[in-house]
Motif scaffolding. Structure first.
Motif, mmCIF file in Angstrom:
data_model
loop_
_atom_site.group_PDB
_atom_site.id
_atom_site.type_symbol
_atom_site.label_atom_id
_atom_site.label_comp_id
_atom_site.label_asym_id
_atom_site.label_seq_id
_atom_site.Cartn_x
_atom_site.Cartn_y
_atom_site.Cartn_z
ATOM 1 N N VAL A 53 0.843 -1.200 0.000
ATOM 2 C CA VAL A 53 0.000 0.000 0.000
ATOM 3 C C VAL A 53 0.883 1.256 0.000
ATOM 4 C CG1 VAL A 53 -1.625 1.378 1.372
ATOM 5 C CG2 VAL A 53 -2.043 -1.073 1.020
ATOM 6 N N MET A 54 1.926 1.259 0.822
ATOM 7 C CA MET A 54 2.811 2.431 0.863
ATOM 8 C C MET A 54 3.541 2.610 -0.471
ATOM 9 S SD MET A 54 4.223 2.636 4.779
ATOM 10 C CE MET A 54 4.423 0.900 5.156
ATOM 11 N N GLU A 55 3.911 1.506 -1.116
ATOM 12 C CA GLU A 55 4.557 1.597 -2.431
ATOM 13 C C GLU A 55 3.579 2.159 -3.472
ATOM 14 O OE1 GLU A 55 6.068 -2.332 -3.147
ATOM 15 O OE2 GLU A 55 7.456 -2.183 -1.448
ATOM 16 N N TYR A 56 2.328 1.737 -3.392
ATOM 17 C CA TYR A 56 1.291 2.233 -4.293
ATOM 18 C C TYR A 56 1.107 3.744 -4.124
ATOM 19 C CZ TYR A 56 -3.539 2.664 -6.130
ATOM 20 O OH TYR A 56 -4.670 3.031 -6.796
ATOM 21 N N VAL A 57 1.043 4.188 -2.871
ATOM 22 C CA VAL A 57 0.899 5.621 -2.584
ATOM 23 C C VAL A 57 2.124 6.385 -3.105
ATOM 24 C CG1 VAL A 57 0.806 7.340 -0.715
ATOM 25 C CG2 VAL A 57 -0.682 5.316 -0.650
ATOM 26 N N ALA A 58 3.309 5.812 -2.926
ATOM 27 C CA ALA A 58 4.537 6.460 -3.394
ATOM 28 C C ALA A 58 4.512 6.642 -4.914
ATOM 29 C CB ALA A 58 5.756 5.647 -2.973
ATOM 30 N N ARG A 59 4.105 5.598 -5.635
ATOM 31 C CA ARG A 59 4.028 5.704 -7.110
ATOM 32 C C ARG A 59 3.032 6.786 -7.505
ATOM 33 N NH1 ARG A 59 3.922 0.158 -6.688
ATOM 34 N NH2 ARG A 59 1.712 0.064 -7.194
ATOM 35 N N MET A 60 1.903 6.810 -6.796
ATOM 36 C CA MET A 60 0.857 7.775 -7.123
ATOM 37 C C MET A 60 1.343 9.213 -6.932
ATOM 38 S SD MET A 60 -2.907 7.902 -5.452
ATOM 39 C CE MET A 60 -3.447 6.547 -6.487
ATOM 40 N N LEU A 61 2.156 9.449 -5.899
ATOM 41 C CA LEU A 61 2.601 10.811 -5.582
ATOM 42 C C LEU A 61 3.984 11.107 -6.138
ATOM 43 C CD1 LEU A 61 1.309 11.044 -1.899
ATOM 44 C CD2 LEU A 61 0.222 11.908 -3.989
ATOM 45 N N HIS A 62 4.560 10.146 -6.890
ATOM 46 C CA HIS A 62 5.879 10.337 -7.510
ATOM 47 C C HIS A 62 6.968 10.631 -6.469
ATOM 48 C CE1 HIS A 62 3.667 10.309 -11.231
ATOM 49 N NE2 HIS A 62 2.929 11.313 -10.787
ATOM 50 N N ILE A 63 6.929 9.857 -5.396
ATOM 51 C CA ILE A 63 7.955 9.959 -4.360
ATOM 52 C C ILE A 63 8.487 8.564 -4.075
ATOM 53 C CG2 ILE A 63 7.044 12.065 -3.349
ATOM 54 C CD1 ILE A 63 5.666 10.418 -1.201
ATOM 55 N N LYS A 64 9.525 8.473 -3.265
ATOM 56 C CA LYS A 64 10.121 7.188 -2.954
ATOM 57 C C LYS A 64 9.322 6.487 -1.850
ATOM 58 C CE LYS A 64 14.717 8.861 -4.050
ATOM 59 N NZ LYS A 64 15.998 9.306 -3.520
ATOM 60 N N PRO A 65 9.221 5.152 -1.905
ATOM 61 C CA PRO A 65 8.499 4.427 -0.849
ATOM 62 C C PRO A 65 9.026 4.723 0.553
ATOM 63 C CG PRO A 65 8.900 2.979 -2.705
ATOM 64 C CD PRO A 65 9.644 4.257 -2.987
ATOM 65 N N VAL A 66 10.335 4.940 0.675
ATOM 66 C CA VAL A 66 10.873 5.228 2.012
ATOM 67 C C VAL A 66 10.337 6.551 2.555
ATOM 68 C CG1 VAL A 66 12.999 6.391 1.244
ATOM 69 C CG2 VAL A 66 12.954 5.134 3.434
ATOM 70 N N GLU A 67 10.020 7.491 1.678
ATOM 71 C CA GLU A 67 9.446 8.760 2.144
ATOM 72 C C GLU A 67 8.048 8.537 2.732
ATOM 73 O OE1 GLU A 67 10.724 12.336 -0.529
ATOM 74 O OE2 GLU A 67 10.490 10.578 -1.845
ATOM 75 N N VAL A 68 7.303 7.634 2.110
ATOM 76 C CA VAL A 68 5.978 7.293 2.634
ATOM 77 C C VAL A 68 6.134 6.592 3.979
ATOM 78 C CG1 VAL A 68 3.867 5.978 2.241
ATOM 79 C CG2 VAL A 68 5.006 7.146 0.321
ATOM 80 N N PHE A 69 7.064 5.645 4.044
ATOM 81 C CA PHE A 69 7.282 4.917 5.297
ATOM 82 C C PHE A 69 7.711 5.859 6.414
ATOM 83 C CE2 PHE A 69 10.048 2.712 8.295
ATOM 84 C CZ PHE A 69 9.170 1.767 8.771
ATOM 85 N N GLU A 70 8.581 6.801 6.113
ATOM 86 C CA GLU A 70 9.043 7.744 7.138
ATOM 87 C C GLU A 70 7.869 8.500 7.758
ATOM 88 O OE1 GLU A 70 13.461 8.701 5.296
ATOM 89 O OE2 GLU A 70 11.802 10.041 4.838
ATOM 90 N N VAL A 71 6.939 8.931 6.945
ATOM 91 C CA VAL A 71 5.778 9.670 7.449
ATOM 92 C C VAL A 71 4.823 8.720 8.178
ATOM 93 C CG1 VAL A 71 3.721 10.979 6.765
ATOM 94 C CG2 VAL A 71 5.950 11.500 5.744
ATOM 95 N N ALA A 72 4.540 7.584 7.567
ATOM 96 C CA ALA A 72 3.589 6.636 8.163
ATOM 97 C C ALA A 72 4.088 6.101 9.504
ATOM 98 C CB ALA A 72 3.321 5.487 7.200
ATOM 99 N N SER A 73 5.383 5.926 9.625
ATOM 100 C CA SER A 73 5.924 5.390 10.878
ATOM 101 C C SER A 73 6.120 6.479 11.937
ATOM 102 C CB SER A 73 7.249 4.665 10.621
ATOM 103 O OG SER A 73 8.221 5.558 10.113
ATOM 104 N N PHE A 74 6.103 7.733 11.554
ATOM 105 C CA PHE A 74 6.261 8.835 12.513
ATOM 106 C C PHE A 74 4.968 9.101 13.272
ATOM 107 C CE2 PHE A 74 6.003 13.342 13.631
ATOM 108 C CZ PHE A 74 7.125 13.456 14.439
ATOM 109 N N TYR A 75 3.854 9.130 12.563
ATOM 110 C CA TYR A 75 2.571 9.492 13.164
ATOM 111 C C TYR A 75 1.860 8.260 13.708
ATOM 112 C CZ TYR A 75 3.176 14.043 10.986
ATOM 113 O OH TYR A 75 3.657 15.270 10.621
ATOM 114 N N THR A 76 1.424 8.349 14.978
ATOM 115 C CA THR A 76 0.778 7.188 15.604
ATOM 116 C C THR A 76 -0.604 6.909 15.038
ATOM 117 O OG1 THR A 76 -0.074 8.583 17.395
ATOM 118 C CG2 THR A 76 2.047 7.459 17.762
ATOM 119 N N MET A 77 -1.179 7.821 14.284
ATOM 120 C CA MET A 77 -2.508 7.564 13.722
ATOM 121 C C MET A 77 -2.468 6.579 12.556
ATOM 122 S SD MET A 77 -1.364 10.591 12.353
ATOM 123 C CE MET A 77 -2.139 12.157 12.255
ATOM 124 N N PHE A 78 -1.273 6.272 12.090
ATOM 125 C CA PHE A 78 -1.153 5.284 11.019
ATOM 126 C C PHE A 78 -0.693 3.957 11.602
ATOM 127 C CE2 PHE A 78 -0.296 9.340 8.729
ATOM 128 C CZ PHE A 78 -1.497 9.368 8.043
#
Length: 169
Positions: A53-78
């Motif tokens: 799912v995070m890889e899918y979001v990364a492709r959609m927003l033209h960013i790297k999967p690790v950038e998605v993971f960094e945000v998702a793992s920072f916020y406790t709401m995810f």
């Protein structure tokens, strides 16, 4: 509880919503849409964000999967692992701690026979501890879904758990 997320694809309606969100930002700044898109992804894909799912979001927003993971793992709401139907997020920051949050957490752990970070065997409840939820004046508090419950004591927690169980059986 769903544990595998393959063939990740947003619904047509969610894609339309995401398109509107992305248009809020200048060309090349799609990354700014990450938080609202992650909320939509978590809601649509079973309440948590798997690597696909995070890889899918990364492709959609033209960013790297690790950038998605960094945000998702920072916020406790995810949630980065499958969770129960009801996620109990108990604030344990200063004011909540002073007003008994640790007792509330221990009470929930004993009542549900799980520790913080775990999900009940029936997949009904997940217990998380989180940092400040900005409800210091009405501590201790917890969040269930989109709702805050404040000025808690063990009896109020029991009522909330029973109410949720009864509405989801």
């Amino acid at each position: 509880m769903e544990t595998v997320q393959e063939n990740v694809q947003f619904s047509e309606e969610t894609l339309r919503v995401i398109g509107k969100i992305i248009k809020r930002y200048p060309e090349g700044k799609q990354k700014s849409a990450l938080l609202p898109v992650l909320h939509l992804a978590q809601a649509e894909f079973g309440g948590w964000l798997s690597a696909p799912v995070m890889e899918y979001v990364a492709r959609m927003l033209h960013i790297k999967p690790v950038e998605v993971f960094e945000v998702a793992s920072f916020y406790t709401m995810f949630n980065l692992e499958p969770v129960g139907k009801c996620v109990l997020e108990v604030c344990r920051t200063g004011p909540c701690w002073l007003m008994g949050a640790e007792d509330i957490i221990t009470h929930i752990e004993n009542k549900l026979n799980i520790k913080a970070g775990e999900t009940t065997a029936d997949g009904m409840f997940t217990l998380k501890t989180v940092e400040c939820m900005a409800s210091c004046g009405t501590a201790p508090m917890l969040q269930m879904g989109d709702h805050y419950y404040e000025n808690l004591d063990n009896n109020k927690v029991d009522e909330l758990l029973e109410k949720f169980k009864n509405s989801h059986q």
